[in-house]
Design a protein around this motif. Structure first.
Motif, short mmCIF file in Angstrom:
data_model
loop_
_atom_site.label_atom_id
_atom_site.label_comp_id
_atom_site.label_asym_id
_atom_site.label_seq_id
_atom_site.Cartn_x
_atom_site.Cartn_y
_atom_site.Cartn_z
N ARG A 148 -78.91 -96.79 -5.04
CA ARG A 148 -80.20 -96.72 -5.70
C ARG A 148 -81.20 -95.92 -4.87
O ARG A 148 -81.95 -95.08 -5.40
N ILE A 149 -81.21 -96.16 -3.56
CA ILE A 149 -82.11 -95.41 -2.69
C ILE A 149 -81.75 -93.93 -2.71
O ILE A 149 -82.63 -93.05 -2.74
N ALA A 150 -80.45 -93.62 -2.71
CA ALA A 150 -80.01 -92.22 -2.75
C ALA A 150 -80.48 -91.56 -4.05
O ALA A 150 -80.91 -90.40 -4.05
N ARG A 151 -80.37 -92.29 -5.16
CA ARG A 151 -80.83 -91.72 -6.43
C ARG A 151 -82.33 -91.43 -6.40
O ARG A 151 -82.78 -90.38 -6.85
N GLU A 152 -83.10 -92.41 -5.89
CA GLU A 152 -84.55 -92.22 -5.83
C GLU A 152 -84.92 -91.04 -4.93
O GLU A 152 -85.79 -90.22 -5.27
N MET A 153 -84.26 -90.94 -3.78
CA MET A 153 -84.55 -89.84 -2.88
C MET A 153 -84.18 -88.50 -3.51
O MET A 153 -84.90 -87.51 -3.37
N HIS A 154 -83.05 -88.48 -4.21
CA HIS A 154 -82.63 -87.23 -4.84
C HIS A 154 -83.57 -86.85 -5.97
O HIS A 154 -83.97 -85.68 -6.11
N ASP A 155 -83.96 -87.83 -6.79
CA ASP A 155 -84.77 -87.52 -7.97
C ASP A 155 -86.21 -87.19 -7.61
O ASP A 155 -86.85 -86.39 -8.31
N VAL A 156 -86.74 -87.81 -6.56
CA VAL A 156 -88.15 -87.64 -6.23
C VAL A 156 -88.34 -86.67 -5.07
O VAL A 156 -88.93 -85.59 -5.21
N LEU A 188 -84.23 -79.88 2.98
CA LEU A 188 -83.24 -80.14 1.93
C LEU A 188 -81.85 -80.33 2.51
O LEU A 188 -81.07 -81.18 2.04
N THR A 189 -81.51 -79.56 3.54
CA THR A 189 -80.20 -79.73 4.18
C THR A 189 -80.07 -81.10 4.83
O THR A 189 -79.06 -81.79 4.66
N GLU A 190 -81.11 -81.50 5.56
CA GLU A 190 -81.09 -82.83 6.18
C GLU A 190 -81.07 -83.92 5.12
O GLU A 190 -80.38 -84.94 5.28
N LEU A 191 -81.82 -83.73 4.06
CA LEU A 191 -81.84 -84.73 2.98
C LEU A 191 -80.47 -84.85 2.33
O LEU A 191 -80.02 -85.96 2.00
N ARG A 192 -79.77 -83.73 2.16
CA ARG A 192 -78.43 -83.78 1.58
C ARG A 192 -77.47 -84.55 2.48
O ARG A 192 -76.65 -85.34 2.00
N GLU A 193 -77.58 -84.38 3.78
CA GLU A 193 -76.72 -85.13 4.69
C GLU A 193 -77.04 -86.62 4.65
O GLU A 193 -76.14 -87.46 4.69
N ILE A 194 -78.33 -86.94 4.56
CA ILE A 194 -78.71 -88.35 4.48
C ILE A 194 -78.21 -88.97 3.18
O ILE A 194 -77.74 -90.12 3.15
N LEU A 195 -78.28 -88.23 2.08
CA LEU A 195 -77.78 -88.74 0.81
C LEU A 195 -76.28 -88.97 0.87
O LEU A 195 -75.77 -89.94 0.28
N ASP A 196 -75.55 -88.10 1.56
CA ASP A 196 -74.11 -88.32 1.74
C ASP A 196 -73.85 -89.60 2.51
O ASP A 196 -72.93 -90.36 2.19
N VAL A 197 -74.65 -89.86 3.53
CA VAL A 197 -74.49 -91.09 4.31
C VAL A 197 -74.76 -92.30 3.44
O VAL A 197 -74.03 -93.30 3.49
N LEU A 198 -75.80 -92.24 2.61
CA LEU A 198 -76.15 -93.38 1.76
C LEU A 198 -75.11 -93.61 0.67
O LEU A 198 -74.74 -94.76 0.39
N ARG A 199 -74.64 -92.57 0.06
CA ARG A 199 -73.73 -92.73 -1.08
C ARG A 199 -72.32 -93.10 -0.65
O ARG A 199 -71.65 -93.89 -1.32
N HIS A 200 -71.86 -92.54 0.44
CA HIS A 200 -70.47 -92.74 0.85
C HIS A 200 -70.32 -93.68 2.02
O HIS A 200 -69.24 -93.80 2.60
N ASP A 201 -71.41 -94.39 2.37
CA ASP A 201 -71.37 -95.39 3.44
C ASP A 201 -70.81 -94.82 4.72
O ASP A 201 -69.99 -95.43 5.42
N GLN A 202 -71.24 -93.62 5.07
CA GLN A 202 -70.79 -92.98 6.30
C GLN A 202 -71.69 -93.38 7.44
O GLN A 202 -72.81 -93.86 7.26
N GLN A 203 -71.19 -93.18 8.63
CA GLN A 203 -71.98 -93.41 9.84
C GLN A 203 -72.59 -92.10 10.30
O GLN A 203 -72.15 -91.02 9.93
#
Length: 391
Positions: A180-188, A227-242
């Motif tokens: 949900r947080i990843a969606r909000e960050m991506h959409d907003v 945007l690049t950093e945000l994309r990496e953070i979204l990958d961490v949030l969505r795929h439960d990466q460290q």
């Protein structure tokens, strides 16, 4: 020198469920059962048979059928108490089954036969009913203990299952919240930053002067990096990466703290900041978590200085002192930002810095200076980075 005592090997106690107490109980029961036989005088065949059958009581938990087979020898000797122990053991180990009933009938029949002594005071009915009644008591006790242990095991398994389900539900809730947080960050956030980057790119093409083009290009470059950093953070949030073991999101570096902070300072200077870096040419190589904490603390401190003291001089100092990596960011008193140009803040900057520093066992001190500026000082432990090369 520290000596470690080896853990005792209890494999030899497997017949007693690896519990010394159970072995002690069986030894005590065997000793009590042998007391009536020792009180007799002389040696007889009945005594020898009893002594031959007696060791089977020691292994009754592992082999409950073995003392049951030896029941005739107990009944021929002094076997009232041993037979009661055998009946309890069979009921405790086998539960309410047909073989338990057959074992009880066998023990009761042998006891009746061995104790048969019709006298003038005892009737036939007494001889037939009293020995089985005595043996029914340990059978009922064994069945109750069997049921109790079964119930306890079921409750323990239910508790473990409930704990596993609770952990699974918690993991699912965390994963859903992360998505949900990843969606909000991506959409907003991503949408807004993309708009800034596009507008800056358009301005750099249509700007009438070189200074405006340069400023627009800086805004576009910073937005693209965000945007690049945000994309990496979204990958961490969505795929439960460290987080990566080394390096900082969106910051190419040669692996040193100084290079990370220097890259950050160059970006801020290019955007018009009055920032000066003071750091030795060589700093200790630290772990990735410490590098990220140093970078994020410096980044947040520079952001706060730009918001609250625009155009003021900012000094960043990196030093290896007292076995720690010291980071100090201090700014002088700045001019006021024109009304309507204030940059809104989240209010969690200092809290985020403190959490970052605490996670790597460091310390953080913040506060105003006597000259009217502000100072952020963080001390990080020199945890060495793990080498990836084979020894």
């Amino acid at each position: 020198m520290t000596f470690f005592l080896p853990r005792p090997d209890r494999r030899w106690l497997s017949w007693w469920e690896s519990r010394p107490g159970y072995l002690a109980v069986d030894v005590a029961v065997t000793a009590v059962c042998v007391l009536p036989a020792l009180s007799t005088e002389g040696i007889s065949w009945r005594l020898l048979a009893f002594l031959v059958a007696l060791p089977t009581l020691l292994v009754r938990r592992r082999f409950p059928w073995l003392p049951l087979v030896a029941t005739p020898l107990f009944c021929w000797g002094w076997g009232v108490l041993p037979v009661m122990v055998i009946c309890y053991t069979v009921a405790r180990q086998w539960g309410l089954r047909r073989r338990t009933l057959l074992a009880f009938l066998l023990a009761a029949g042998l006891t009746v036969v061995s104790s048969w002594d019709p006298g003038p005071n005892d009737g036939v009915l007494y001889q037939l009913l009293v020995p089985p009644a005595w043996l029914a008591v340990p059978v009922l006790a064994g069945l109750w203990m069997r049921q109790r242990h079964t119930l306890v095991d079921a409750l323990r398994e239910r508790a473990r299952q409930a704990e596993r389900e609770r952990d699974l539900l918690a993991e699912r809730a965390v994963a859903a919240e992360r998505r949900r947080i990843a969606r909000e960050m991506h959409d907003v956030v991503a949408h807004r930053v993309s708009t800034i980057a596009l507008q800056a790119g358009a301005l750099s093409v249509t700007a009438p002067d070189e200074r405006t083009i340069e400023t627009a290009e800086i805004i576009r470059s910073v937005s693209a990096r965000a945007l690049t950093e945000l994309r990496e953070i979204l990958d961490v949030l969505r795929h439960d990466q460290q987080e990566p073991a080394d390096g900082v999101h969106g910051v190419p570096s040669d692996g040193s703290v100084r290079a990370d902070v220097a890259e950050l300072v160059r970006d801020c200077v290019a955007a018009g900041g009055n920032i000066h870096l003071h750091a030795p040419a060589e700093l200790p190589v630290v772990a990735g978590a410490v590098r990220r904490a140093v970078y994020r603390v410096a980044q947040e401190a520079l952001t706060n200085a730009a918001k609250h003291a625009p155009h003021a001089r900012v000094d960043i100092r990196l030093a290896d002192e007292q076995g720690e990596l010291q980071l100090t960011v201090s700014n002088r008193r700045g001019g006021r930002r024109p009304s309507g140009h204030a940059v809104p803040g989240s209010g969690y900057g200092l809290l985020g810095m403190r959490e970052r520093v605490t996670l790597v066992q460091g310390t953080l001190v913040t506060g105003p200076t006597l000259e009217g500026g502000y100072r952020v000082h963080a001390a990080f432990p020199l945890v060495p980075a793990v080498s990836k090369e084979p020894a």
